[in-house]
Design an enzyme around this catalytic site. Structure first.
Site, PDB file in Angstrom:
ATOM      1  N   GLY A  22     -58.017 -17.048   6.051  1.00  0.00           N
ATOM      2  CA  GLY A  22     -56.698 -16.921   5.445  1.00  0.00           C
ATOM      3  C   GLY A  22     -56.068 -15.532   5.531  1.00  0.00           C
ATOM      4  O   GLY A  22     -56.011 -14.909   6.596  1.00  0.00           O
ATOM      5  N   ARG A  54     -64.932 -14.549  17.728  1.00  0.00           N
ATOM      6  CA  ARG A  54     -63.611 -14.749  18.357  1.00  0.00           C
ATOM      7  C   ARG A  54     -62.895 -13.401  18.527  1.00  0.00           C
ATOM      8  O   ARG A  54     -62.382 -13.091  19.604  1.00  0.00           O
ATOM      9  CB  ARG A  54     -62.769 -15.678  17.465  1.00  0.00           C
ATOM     10  N   ASP A  68     -71.312 -11.391  -1.501  1.00  0.00           N
ATOM     11  CA  ASP A  68     -70.570 -12.010  -2.602  1.00  0.00           C
ATOM     12  C   ASP A  68     -70.058 -10.856  -3.469  1.00  0.00           C
ATOM     13  O   ASP A  68     -70.868 -10.044  -3.943  1.00  0.00           O
ATOM     14  CB  ASP A  68     -71.514 -12.932  -3.392  1.00  0.00           C
ATOM     15  N   VAL A  69     -68.760 -10.786  -3.670  1.00  0.00           N
ATOM     16  CA  VAL A  69     -68.197  -9.634  -4.411  1.00  0.00           C
ATOM     17  C   VAL A  69     -68.645  -9.593  -5.879  1.00  0.00           C
ATOM     18  O   VAL A  69     -68.425  -8.596  -6.564  1.00  0.00           O
ATOM     19  CB  VAL A  69     -66.641  -9.564  -4.347  1.00  0.00           C
ATOM     20  N   GLY A  97     -60.801 -13.849  -3.211  1.00  0.00           N
ATOM     21  CA  GLY A  97     -60.390 -14.536  -4.423  1.00  0.00           C
ATOM     22  C   GLY A  97     -60.609 -16.031  -4.295  1.00  0.00           C
ATOM     23  O   GLY A  97     -60.714 -16.567  -3.188  1.00  0.00           O
ATOM     24  N   TYR A 178     -56.944 -18.044 -13.524  1.00  0.00           N
ATOM     25  CA  TYR A 178     -56.381 -17.393 -12.329  1.00  0.00           C
ATOM     26  C   TYR A 178     -55.203 -16.494 -12.692  1.00  0.00           C
ATOM     27  O   TYR A 178     -55.133 -15.334 -12.278  1.00  0.00           O
ATOM     28  CB  TYR A 178     -55.939 -18.472 -11.339  1.00  0.00           C
ATOM     29  N   ILE A 211     -49.045 -19.526   0.418  1.00  0.00           N
ATOM     30  CA  ILE A 211     -49.423 -19.198   1.794  1.00  0.00           C
ATOM     31  C   ILE A 211     -50.453 -20.225   2.275  1.00  0.00           C
ATOM     32  O   ILE A 211     -51.419 -20.531   1.553  1.00  0.00           O
ATOM     33  CB  ILE A 211     -50.041 -17.778   1.866  1.00  0.00           C
TER      34      ILE A 211
HETATM   35  N1  LIG Z   1     -52.981 -18.801  -0.298  1.00  0.00           N
HETATM   36  C1  LIG Z   1     -52.142 -18.550  -1.273  1.00  0.00           C
HETATM   37  O1  LIG Z   1     -51.160 -19.272  -1.457  1.00  0.00           O
HETATM   38  C2  LIG Z   1     -52.356 -17.377  -2.180  1.00  0.00           C
HETATM   39  C3  LIG Z   1     -51.348 -17.064  -3.086  1.00  0.00           C
HETATM   40  C4  LIG Z   1     -51.496 -15.981  -3.918  1.00  0.00           C
HETATM   41  C5  LIG Z   1     -52.643 -15.210  -3.852  1.00  0.00           C
HETATM   42  N2  LIG Z   1     -53.627 -15.536  -2.975  1.00  0.00           N
HETATM   43  C6  LIG Z   1     -54.810 -14.688  -2.960  1.00  0.00           C
HETATM   44  O2  LIG Z   1     -55.087 -14.291  -1.634  1.00  0.00           O
HETATM   45  C7  LIG Z   1     -56.465 -13.937  -1.534  1.00  0.00           C
HETATM   46  C8  LIG Z   1     -57.039 -14.563  -0.285  1.00  0.00           C
HETATM   47  O3  LIG Z   1     -57.007 -15.968  -0.428  1.00  0.00           O
HETATM   48  P1  LIG Z   1     -56.648 -16.965   0.773  1.00  0.00           P
HETATM   49  O4  LIG Z   1     -55.495 -17.755   0.330  1.00  0.00           O
HETATM   50  O5  LIG Z   1     -56.611 -16.247   2.051  1.00  0.00           O
HETATM   51  O6  LIG Z   1     -57.896 -17.964   0.671  1.00  0.00           O
HETATM   52  P2  LIG Z   1     -59.051 -18.365   1.696  1.00  0.00           P
HETATM   53  O7  LIG Z   1     -59.932 -19.302   0.915  1.00  0.00           O
HETATM   54  O8  LIG Z   1     -58.494 -18.853   2.981  1.00  0.00           O
HETATM   55  O9  LIG Z   1     -59.812 -16.994   1.940  1.00  0.00           O
HETATM   56  C9  LIG Z   1     -60.522 -16.377   0.896  1.00  0.00           C
HETATM   57  C10 LIG Z   1     -61.834 -15.831   1.447  1.00  0.00           C
HETATM   58  O10 LIG Z   1     -62.504 -15.174   0.367  1.00  0.00           O
HETATM   59  C11 LIG Z   1     -63.864 -15.506   0.423  1.00  0.00           C
HETATM   60  N3  LIG Z   1     -64.465 -15.402  -0.899  1.00  0.00           N
HETATM   61  C12 LIG Z   1     -64.253 -16.180  -1.988  1.00  0.00           C
HETATM   62  N4  LIG Z   1     -65.025 -15.795  -3.003  1.00  0.00           N
HETATM   63  C13 LIG Z   1     -65.759 -14.740  -2.543  1.00  0.00           C
HETATM   64  C14 LIG Z   1     -66.755 -13.925  -3.117  1.00  0.00           C
HETATM   65  N5  LIG Z   1     -67.193 -14.130  -4.373  1.00  0.00           N
HETATM   66  N6  LIG Z   1     -67.290 -12.938  -2.365  1.00  0.00           N
HETATM   67  C15 LIG Z   1     -66.891 -12.739  -1.093  1.00  0.00           C
HETATM   68  N7  LIG Z   1     -65.961 -13.507  -0.485  1.00  0.00           N
HETATM   69  C16 LIG Z   1     -65.409 -14.487  -1.212  1.00  0.00           C
HETATM   70  C17 LIG Z   1     -63.905 -16.935   0.929  1.00  0.00           C
HETATM   71  O11 LIG Z   1     -65.163 -17.251   1.507  1.00  0.00           O
HETATM   72  C18 LIG Z   1     -62.776 -16.917   1.956  1.00  0.00           C
HETATM   73  O12 LIG Z   1     -63.240 -16.612   3.245  1.00  0.00           O
HETATM   74  C19 LIG Z   1     -57.108 -14.386  -2.853  1.00  0.00           C
HETATM   75  O13 LIG Z   1     -57.267 -13.273  -3.706  1.00  0.00           O
HETATM   76  C20 LIG Z   1     -56.084 -15.332  -3.421  1.00  0.00           C
HETATM   77  O14 LIG Z   1     -56.165 -15.420  -4.828  1.00  0.00           O
HETATM   78  C21 LIG Z   1     -53.510 -16.594  -2.141  1.00  0.00           C
END
Ligand SMILES: NC(=O)c1ccc[n+]([C@@H]2O[C@H](COP(=O)([O-])OP(=O)(O)OC[C@H]3O[C@@H](n4cnc5c(N)ncnc54)[C@H](O)[C@@H]3O)[C@@H](O)[C@H]2O)c1
Length: 276
Positions: A22, A54, A68-69, A97, A178, A211
């Site tokens: 993401g 890739r 893991d964070v 997240g 959240y 997103i």
């Molecule tokens: N997608 C949206 O609409 C959106 C909107 C607002 C905020 N966000 C924020 O964007 C950030 C990225 O999310 P995304 O949408 O790309 O999601 P995603 O699930 O595609 O990517 C998140 C990545 O974080 C990793 N992850 C999760 N928990 C973890 C942990 N404890 N330790 C290490 N890695 C961990 C997952 O394995 C994953 O690869 C997050 O903080 C999310 O809250 C996303």
């Protein structure tokens, strides 16, 4: 200064938590494509393997490590390792997240948005609450802390935290923890910005709207949901990780050197209100 210098990130040492998917993966890709050296930290070993293969195949300087964070010792060690390998840590994306699952309504725009018992406050479990706070709040704190240990002695750093439109505006389909974590982290960002400003370390946040990523089991990949949500967004479309690239480069590059403690929302206008 030329535009190419204003936005230069070449040679930077960059670490991205949650970088295997993401939004974080998008950051990793755009920085590496512009000459930065990037370490992806993520708990998903398979995605790390696939994406680093890739990106390296495309000639980019990208490595990955499973972390893991919520394991702060392992996180410290991984950030130390990347910083030592590069001899510098210029940019830290505190991005990992999770979505805690269903909120007090059961679905996104376009559905009947039924109220669901498991997302209701009276039934919200400690396990759910604590896991979201552990990842989305404490994980960000620990990531920033580890980065600062490398940035402060060099008197330079760019910290970019992923918050959310949900730090400002409640999204009923996402559980209560959240919104709490994201709003808390927005204020943590401002605190860190104040504390670190004298060291030429800027701390800013990017707050995404809707997103399309794999978050929450990948519900946003569903075109029916995308179309329904797009109808609620003034720009009439959902967002993609690419929509975040320009701002991320801006906040890490010389072009934003006097900007700190700010959260910038990237949401196609969703937070302003409903246009149609
Ligand atoms: N997608 C949206 O609409 C959106 C909107 C607002 C905020 N966000 C924020 O964007 C950030 C990225 O999310 P995304 O949408 O790309 O999601 P995603 O699930 O595609 O990517 C998140 C990545 O974080 C990793 N992850 C999760 N928990 C973890 C942990 N404890 N330790 C290490 N890695 C961990 C997952 O394995 C994953 O690869 C997050 O903080 C999310 O809250 C996303």
């Amino acid at each position: 200064m030329k535009i190419s210098d204003l936005f230069k990130v070449e040679g930077y040492g960059v670490v991205v938590t949650g970088g295997a998917s993401g939004i974080g993966l998008g950051y990793a890709e755009v920085f590496a494509s512009n000459g930065a050296r990037v370490t992806i930290l993520d708990m998903d070993a398979q995605r790390i393997e696939k994406e680093t293969k890739r990106l390296r195949g495309a000639g980019l300087d990208v490595r990955g490590q499973v972390v893991d964070v919520t394991d702060h010792q392992a996180l410290d060690a991984a950030i130390d390792e990347a910083a030592n390998l590069y001899g510098r840590l210029d940019v830290m994306f505190a991005n990992a997240g999770i979505d805690p699952g269903v909120g007090f309504v059961g679905d996104w725009a376009g559905s009947e948005r039924p109220r669901v018992p498991e997302g209701a406050l009276e039934n919200y479990t400690d396990e759910r609450w604590n896991r979201v706070i552990e990842v989305n709040m404490n994980g960000i704190f620990a990531t920033v802390r580890a980065a600062v240990r490398h940035m402060k002695p060099r008197k330079f750093g760019r910290i970019i935290i992923t918050t959310s439109l949900a730090a400002t505006r409640i999204e009923p389909a996402i559980g209560a923890a959240y919104m709490t974590a994201k709003a808390g982290i927005r204020n943590f960002m401002r605190n860190a910005a104040m504390e670190l400003a004298a060291y030429d370390i800027t701390v800013n946040a990017i707050a995404p709207g809707y997103i399309v990523t794999n978050i929450g089991g990948g519900h946003a990949l569903n075109p029916v949901e995308q179309k329904a949500v797009a109808g609620t967004i003034p720009m009439h479309r959902v967002g993609f990780p690419e929509d975040m690239h320009g701002l991320a480069i801006f906040l890490a590059s010389p072009s934003s050197s006097y900007i700190t403690g700010q959260e910038i929302i990237v949401d196609g206008g969703q937070g302003i209100g409903v246009a149609d």
